[in-house]
Design a protein around this motif. Structure first.
Motif, PDB file in Angstrom:
ATOM      1  N   ARG A 202      -8.661 -18.742 -60.370  1.00  0.00           N
ATOM      2  CA  ARG A 202      -9.220 -20.077 -60.128  1.00  0.00           C
ATOM      3  C   ARG A 202      -8.100 -21.127 -60.094  1.00  0.00           C
ATOM      4  NH1 ARG A 202     -13.015 -19.912 -63.546  1.00  0.00           N
ATOM      5  NH2 ARG A 202     -14.661 -19.576 -62.046  1.00  0.00           N
ATOM      6  N   HIS A 203      -7.174 -21.022 -61.034  1.00  0.00           N
ATOM      7  CA  HIS A 203      -6.057 -21.980 -61.088  1.00  0.00           C
ATOM      8  C   HIS A 203      -5.196 -21.878 -59.825  1.00  0.00           C
ATOM      9  CE1 HIS A 203      -2.984 -24.495 -62.930  1.00  0.00           C
ATOM     10  NE2 HIS A 203      -2.102 -23.608 -62.540  1.00  0.00           N
ATOM     11  N   ARG A 204      -4.869 -20.651 -59.421  1.00  0.00           N
ATOM     12  CA  ARG A 204      -4.047 -20.449 -58.214  1.00  0.00           C
ATOM     13  C   ARG A 204      -4.769 -20.956 -56.965  1.00  0.00           C
ATOM     14  NH1 ARG A 204      -0.151 -16.489 -57.290  1.00  0.00           N
ATOM     15  NH2 ARG A 204       0.263 -16.855 -59.476  1.00  0.00           N
ATOM     16  N   ALA A 205      -6.074 -20.700 -56.876  1.00  0.00           N
ATOM     17  CA  ALA A 205      -6.856 -21.156 -55.724  1.00  0.00           C
ATOM     18  C   ALA A 205      -6.856 -22.681 -55.654  1.00  0.00           C
ATOM     19  CB  ALA A 205      -8.280 -20.622 -55.804  1.00  0.00           C
ATOM     20  N   ARG A 206      -6.977 -23.320 -56.804  1.00  0.00           N
ATOM     21  CA  ARG A 206      -6.961 -24.787 -56.813  1.00  0.00           C
ATOM     22  C   ARG A 206      -5.592 -25.322 -56.388  1.00  0.00           C
ATOM     23  NH1 ARG A 206      -9.910 -29.126 -58.388  1.00  0.00           N
ATOM     24  NH2 ARG A 206      -8.681 -30.940 -58.931  1.00  0.00           N
ATOM     25  N   GLU A 207      -4.531 -24.692 -56.850  1.00  0.00           N
ATOM     26  CA  GLU A 207      -3.192 -25.116 -56.427  1.00  0.00           C
ATOM     27  C   GLU A 207      -3.064 -25.025 -54.910  1.00  0.00           C
ATOM     28  OE1 GLU A 207      -0.682 -22.418 -58.585  1.00  0.00           O
ATOM     29  OE2 GLU A 207      -0.303 -23.887 -60.177  1.00  0.00           O
ATOM     30  N   LYS A 208      -3.536 -23.924 -54.338  1.00  0.00           N
ATOM     31  CA  LYS A 208      -3.457 -23.732 -52.895  1.00  0.00           C
ATOM     32  C   LYS A 208      -4.277 -24.793 -52.162  1.00  0.00           C
ATOM     33  CE  LYS A 208      -2.519 -18.872 -52.473  1.00  0.00           C
ATOM     34  NZ  LYS A 208      -1.479 -19.164 -51.534  1.00  0.00           N
TER      35      LYS A 208
ATOM     36  N   ASP B 155     -13.537 -20.238 -50.023  1.00  0.00           N
ATOM     37  CA  ASP B 155     -13.475 -18.762 -49.993  1.00  0.00           C
ATOM     38  C   ASP B 155     -12.093 -18.282 -49.572  1.00  0.00           C
ATOM     39  OD1 ASP B 155     -16.101 -18.566 -50.778  1.00  0.00           O
ATOM     40  OD2 ASP B 155     -16.869 -18.184 -48.766  1.00  0.00           O
ATOM     41  N   GLU B 156     -11.512 -18.947 -48.600  1.00  0.00           N
ATOM     42  CA  GLU B 156     -10.177 -18.579 -48.122  1.00  0.00           C
ATOM     43  C   GLU B 156      -9.142 -18.704 -49.235  1.00  0.00           C
ATOM     44  OE1 GLU B 156      -6.771 -20.532 -45.216  1.00  0.00           O
ATOM     45  OE2 GLU B 156      -8.879 -21.029 -44.841  1.00  0.00           O
TER      46      GLU B 156
ATOM     47  N   GLU C 189      -5.077 -27.803 -53.252  1.00  0.00           N
ATOM     48  CA  GLU C 189      -4.394 -29.098 -53.373  1.00  0.00           C
ATOM     49  C   GLU C 189      -3.211 -29.190 -52.422  1.00  0.00           C
ATOM     50  OE1 GLU C 189      -3.438 -29.360 -57.528  1.00  0.00           O
ATOM     51  OE2 GLU C 189      -5.486 -29.940 -58.082  1.00  0.00           O
ATOM     52  N   LEU C 190      -2.408 -28.123 -52.350  1.00  0.00           N
ATOM     53  CA  LEU C 190      -1.247 -28.130 -51.458  1.00  0.00           C
ATOM     54  C   LEU C 190      -1.649 -28.240 -49.992  1.00  0.00           C
ATOM     55  CD1 LEU C 190       0.978 -25.433 -53.183  1.00  0.00           C
ATOM     56  CD2 LEU C 190       1.486 -27.881 -52.964  1.00  0.00           C
ATOM     57  N   ALA C 191      -2.847 -27.754 -49.670  1.00  0.00           N
ATOM     58  CA  ALA C 191      -3.333 -27.812 -48.290  1.00  0.00           C
ATOM     59  C   ALA C 191      -3.978 -29.158 -47.967  1.00  0.00           C
ATOM     60  CB  ALA C 191      -4.331 -26.688 -48.040  1.00  0.00           C
ATOM     61  N   GLY C 192      -4.019 -30.059 -48.941  1.00  0.00           N
ATOM     62  CA  GLY C 192      -4.554 -31.398 -48.688  1.00  0.00           C
ATOM     63  C   GLY C 192      -6.043 -31.526 -48.939  1.00  0.00           C
ATOM     64  N   TYR C 193      -6.608 -30.698 -49.805  1.00  0.00           N
ATOM     65  CA  TYR C 193      -8.011 -30.769 -50.207  1.00  0.00           C
ATOM     66  C   TYR C 193      -8.999 -30.567 -49.050  1.00  0.00           C
ATOM     67  CZ  TYR C 193      -5.620 -33.074 -54.103  1.00  0.00           C
ATOM     68  OH  TYR C 193      -4.763 -33.361 -55.130  1.00  0.00           O
ATOM     69  N   PRO C 194      -8.784 -29.583 -48.198  1.00  0.00           N
ATOM     70  CA  PRO C 194      -9.713 -29.386 -47.080  1.00  0.00           C
ATOM     71  C   PRO C 194     -11.090 -28.910 -47.563  1.00  0.00           C
ATOM     72  CG  PRO C 194      -8.234 -27.534 -47.232  1.00  0.00           C
ATOM     73  CD  PRO C 194      -7.757 -28.558 -48.233  1.00  0.00           C
ATOM     74  N   GLU C 195     -12.107 -29.336 -46.855  1.00  0.00           N
ATOM     75  CA  GLU C 195     -13.467 -28.925 -47.203  1.00  0.00           C
ATOM     76  C   GLU C 195     -13.771 -27.571 -46.564  1.00  0.00           C
ATOM     77  OE1 GLU C 195     -16.471 -31.871 -46.531  1.00  0.00           O
ATOM     78  OE2 GLU C 195     -15.094 -33.496 -47.030  1.00  0.00           O
ATOM     79  N   ASP C 196     -14.737 -26.882 -47.121  1.00  0.00           N
ATOM     80  CA  ASP C 196     -15.272 -25.637 -46.548  1.00  0.00           C
ATOM     81  C   ASP C 196     -14.258 -24.507 -46.406  1.00  0.00           C
ATOM     82  OD1 ASP C 196     -17.754 -26.922 -46.321  1.00  0.00           O
ATOM     83  OD2 ASP C 196     -17.203 -27.733 -44.362  1.00  0.00           O
ATOM     84  N   ARG C 197     -13.233 -24.475 -47.259  1.00  0.00           N
ATOM     85  CA  ARG C 197     -12.266 -23.376 -47.202  1.00  0.00           C
ATOM     86  C   ARG C 197     -12.067 -22.730 -48.565  1.00  0.00           C
ATOM     87  NH1 ARG C 197      -7.000 -25.516 -44.423  1.00  0.00           N
ATOM     88  NH2 ARG C 197      -6.323 -23.401 -44.932  1.00  0.00           N
TER      89      ARG C 197
ATOM     90  N   ALA D 171      -5.675 -16.339 -53.420  1.00  0.00           N
ATOM     91  CA  ALA D 171      -5.253 -16.403 -54.817  1.00  0.00           C
ATOM     92  C   ALA D 171      -5.550 -15.089 -55.538  1.00  0.00           C
ATOM     93  CB  ALA D 171      -5.964 -17.563 -55.524  1.00  0.00           C
ATOM     94  N   GLU D 172      -6.705 -14.516 -55.264  1.00  0.00           N
ATOM     95  CA  GLU D 172      -7.066 -13.257 -55.906  1.00  0.00           C
ATOM     96  C   GLU D 172      -6.091 -12.146 -55.521  1.00  0.00           C
ATOM     97  OE1 GLU D 172     -11.063 -10.692 -56.736  1.00  0.00           O
ATOM     98  OE2 GLU D 172     -10.876 -11.623 -54.764  1.00  0.00           O
ATOM     99  N   LYS D 173      -5.725 -12.097 -54.261  1.00  0.00           N
ATOM    100  CA  LYS D 173      -4.775 -11.085 -53.793  1.00  0.00           C
ATOM    101  C   LYS D 173      -3.423 -11.246 -54.497  1.00  0.00           C
ATOM    102  CE  LYS D 173      -2.719  -9.310 -49.546  1.00  0.00           C
ATOM    103  NZ  LYS D 173      -2.644  -9.440 -48.094  1.00  0.00           N
ATOM    104  N   GLU D 174      -2.950 -12.482 -54.588  1.00  0.00           N
ATOM    105  CA  GLU D 174      -1.665 -12.745 -55.243  1.00  0.00           C
ATOM    106  C   GLU D 174      -1.704 -12.394 -56.729  1.00  0.00           C
ATOM    107  OE1 GLU D 174      -0.497 -16.791 -54.574  1.00  0.00           O
ATOM    108  OE2 GLU D 174      -0.527 -16.559 -52.397  1.00  0.00           O
TER     109      GLU D 174
END
Length: 58
Positions: free
Chosen positions: A10-16, A28-29, A18-26, A34-37
């Motif tokens: 969850r933490h890694r997914a949130r970092e990603k 799951d991506e 945020e770095l992507a600029g808070y896009p909506e509807d992504r 993050a889960e894979k990493e």
């Protein structure tokens, strides 16, 4: 799923996200990436822990 593992994902997914600029509807991506990493890191850790002769250097 282990709560510690889920928290790390969850933490890694949130970092990603945020770095992507808070896009909506992504969400799951970012979760899947993050889960894979995190699972890859965990697998590497477990391998090194069980066999210290294994190295990550190529």
């Amino acid at each position: 799923m282990d709560s510690d593992l889920e928290q790390r994902i969850r933490h890694r997914a949130r970092e990603k996200w945020e770095l992507a600029g808070y896009p909506e509807d992504r969400s799951d991506e970012f979760w899947l990436e993050a889960e894979k990493e995190v699972r890859g890191e965990q697998d590497t850790y477990n391998e090194l822990k069980s066999d210290p002769s294994v190295t990550t250097n190529s």
